[in-house]
Motif scaffolding. Structure first.
Motif, PDB file in Angstrom:
ATOM      1  N   THR A 172      -2.205  -2.235 -10.977  1.00 23.42           N
ATOM      2  CA  THR A 172      -1.509  -3.522 -10.889  1.00 23.42           C
ATOM      3  C   THR A 172      -0.068  -3.326 -10.441  1.00 23.42           C
ATOM      4  N   VAL A 173       0.621  -2.376 -11.042  1.00 24.44           N
ATOM      5  CA  VAL A 173       2.038  -2.134 -10.729  1.00 24.44           C
ATOM      6  C   VAL A 173       2.203  -1.662  -9.287  1.00 24.44           C
ATOM      7  N   VAL A 174       1.281  -0.861  -8.785  1.00 25.74           N
ATOM      8  CA  VAL A 174       1.362  -0.366  -7.404  1.00 25.74           C
ATOM      9  C   VAL A 174       1.290  -1.523  -6.402  1.00 25.74           C
ATOM     10  N   ARG A 175       0.606  -2.596  -6.767  1.00 20.48           N
ATOM     11  CA  ARG A 175       0.478  -3.750  -5.871  1.00 20.48           C
ATOM     12  C   ARG A 175       1.847  -4.376  -5.565  1.00 20.48           C
ATOM     13  N   ILE A 176       2.806  -4.228  -6.453  1.00 18.86           N
ATOM     14  CA  ILE A 176       4.126  -4.847  -6.254  1.00 18.86           C
ATOM     15  C   ILE A 176       4.880  -4.196  -5.080  1.00 18.86           C
ATOM     16  N   PRO A 177       5.080  -2.865  -5.050  1.00 19.34           N
ATOM     17  CA  PRO A 177       5.743  -2.295  -3.862  1.00 19.34           C
ATOM     18  C   PRO A 177       4.900  -2.433  -2.590  1.00 19.34           C
ATOM     19  N   LEU A 178       3.576  -2.433  -2.730  1.00 21.14           N
ATOM     20  CA  LEU A 178       2.727  -2.649  -1.552  1.00 21.14           C
ATOM     21  C   LEU A 178       3.007  -4.014  -0.935  1.00 21.14           C
ATOM     22  N   ALA A 179       3.279  -5.015  -1.778  1.00 19.70           N
ATOM     23  CA  ALA A 179       3.596  -6.351  -1.275  1.00 19.70           C
ATOM     24  C   ALA A 179       4.871  -6.324  -0.438  1.00 19.70           C
ATOM     25  N   VAL A 180       5.850  -5.565  -0.879  1.00 16.10           N
ATOM     26  CA  VAL A 180       7.121  -5.474  -0.144  1.00 16.10           C
ATOM     27  C   VAL A 180       6.913  -4.783   1.203  1.00 16.10           C
ATOM     28  N   VAL A 181       6.215  -3.651   1.190  1.00 21.11           N
ATOM     29  CA  VAL A 181       5.952  -2.915   2.431  1.00 21.11           C
ATOM     30  C   VAL A 181       5.143  -3.782   3.392  1.00 21.11           C
ATOM     31  N   PHE A 182       4.116  -4.456   2.870  1.00 25.54           N
ATOM     32  CA  PHE A 182       3.309  -5.355   3.690  1.00 25.54           C
ATOM     33  C   PHE A 182       4.176  -6.421   4.360  1.00 25.54           C
ATOM     34  N   PHE A 183       5.055  -7.066   3.581  1.00 25.80           N
ATOM     35  CA  PHE A 183       5.893  -8.153   4.104  1.00 25.80           C
ATOM     36  C   PHE A 183       6.791  -7.655   5.236  1.00 25.80           C
ATOM     37  N   VAL A 184       7.400  -6.497   5.044  1.00 27.38           N
ATOM     38  CA  VAL A 184       8.268  -5.927   6.079  1.00 27.38           C
ATOM     39  C   VAL A 184       7.454  -5.636   7.342  1.00 27.38           C
ATOM     40  N   LEU A 185       6.288  -5.015   7.183  1.00 28.77           N
ATOM     41  CA  LEU A 185       5.442  -4.716   8.346  1.00 28.77           C
ATOM     42  C   LEU A 185       4.991  -5.995   9.052  1.00 28.77           C
ATOM     43  N   LEU A 186       4.656  -7.026   8.279  1.00 28.39           N
ATOM     44  CA  LEU A 186       4.225  -8.288   8.878  1.00 28.39           C
ATOM     45  C   LEU A 186       5.339  -8.866   9.752  1.00 28.39           C
ATOM     46  N   LEU A 187       6.563  -8.866   9.240  1.00 27.38           N
ATOM     47  CA  LEU A 187       7.674  -9.415  10.018  1.00 27.38           C
ATOM     48  C   LEU A 187       8.003  -8.546  11.235  1.00 27.38           C
ATOM     49  N   ILE A 188       7.900  -7.230  11.075  1.00 26.10           N
ATOM     50  CA  ILE A 188       8.126  -6.332  12.222  1.00 26.10           C
ATOM     51  C   ILE A 188       7.035  -6.545  13.264  1.00 26.10           C
TER      52      ILE A 188
END
Length: 191
Positions: A12-28
């Motif tokens: 569950t906790v790992v999903r939190i930083p994955l969300a941040v990395v995902f968001f940055v990649l999506l915008l890039i």
């Protein structure tokens, strides 16, 4: 087979930083008209991996009877961070309307804030309708994020995306109403 009792919580906790990395990649990666299709595909696959961990941590916690108050509280928060990042990212890229994102986020974060406020009295676990809503959000967002338009064309992709998002909005509102009704009933019965 025994597993570490904190494994579901760690997932569950790992999903939190994955969300941040995902968001940055999506915008890039940008929208589908941009030249960074590979980055967009990577973001979509990371989202699918991260949202899949929601099923994995829940399954492990139930299967090995290691459901915790931490998991009941933080699992929905991690889900909302991930799906919220996807909705906001798609709206920033002008692929879904902002009004839909606002309706969804108001419901999602309103209930999350309520859960945080009442956590000292009791932990509110996700109800069945909320779980259906989350699962459907995952499917709809995966569709919207993947570059499927390359295979089927932009117009069919856009039509299916909008139909899926309308269903997501309807499920979001219905599950929000169901949550409020359940909380009101629970408060009345505890008096």
């Amino acid at each position: 087979m025994a597993i570490h009792p904190q494994l579901p919580n760690a997932i569950t906790v790992v999903r939190i930083p994955l969300a941040v990395v995902f968001f940055v990649l999506l915008l890039i990666g940008g929208s589908f008209g941009d030249p960074h299709l590979g980055v967009r595909l990577t973001a979509a696959l990371l989202f699918i991996l991260a949202i899949s961990t929601d099923w994995v941590d829940g399954y492990l916690a139930r299967r090995f009877e290691i459901v915790s108050d931490f998991g009941k509280l933080w699992d929905p928060i991690a889900d909302k961070l991930l799906t919220g990042a996807a909705f906001v990212g798609l709206a920033i890229l002008d692929e879904i309307p902002w009004w839909m994102v606002i309706v969804i986020l108001v419901r999602e974060w309103g209930i999350t804030v309520h859960r945080l406020v009442v956590r000292r009295e009791h932990v509110v676990a996700a109800a069945w309708m909320g779980k259906i809503k989350t699962a459907f959000q995952g499917v709809a967002l995966a569709w919207a994020l993947l570059p499927i338009h390359v295979v089927i064309g932009f117009v069919p992709w856009a039509i299916v995306t909008m139909v899926l998002m309308w269903i997501v909005v309807a499920l979001t509102i219905a599950s929000g109403i169901d949550y409020v009704i359940a909380q009101v009933r629970g408060a009345r019965s505890s008096r």
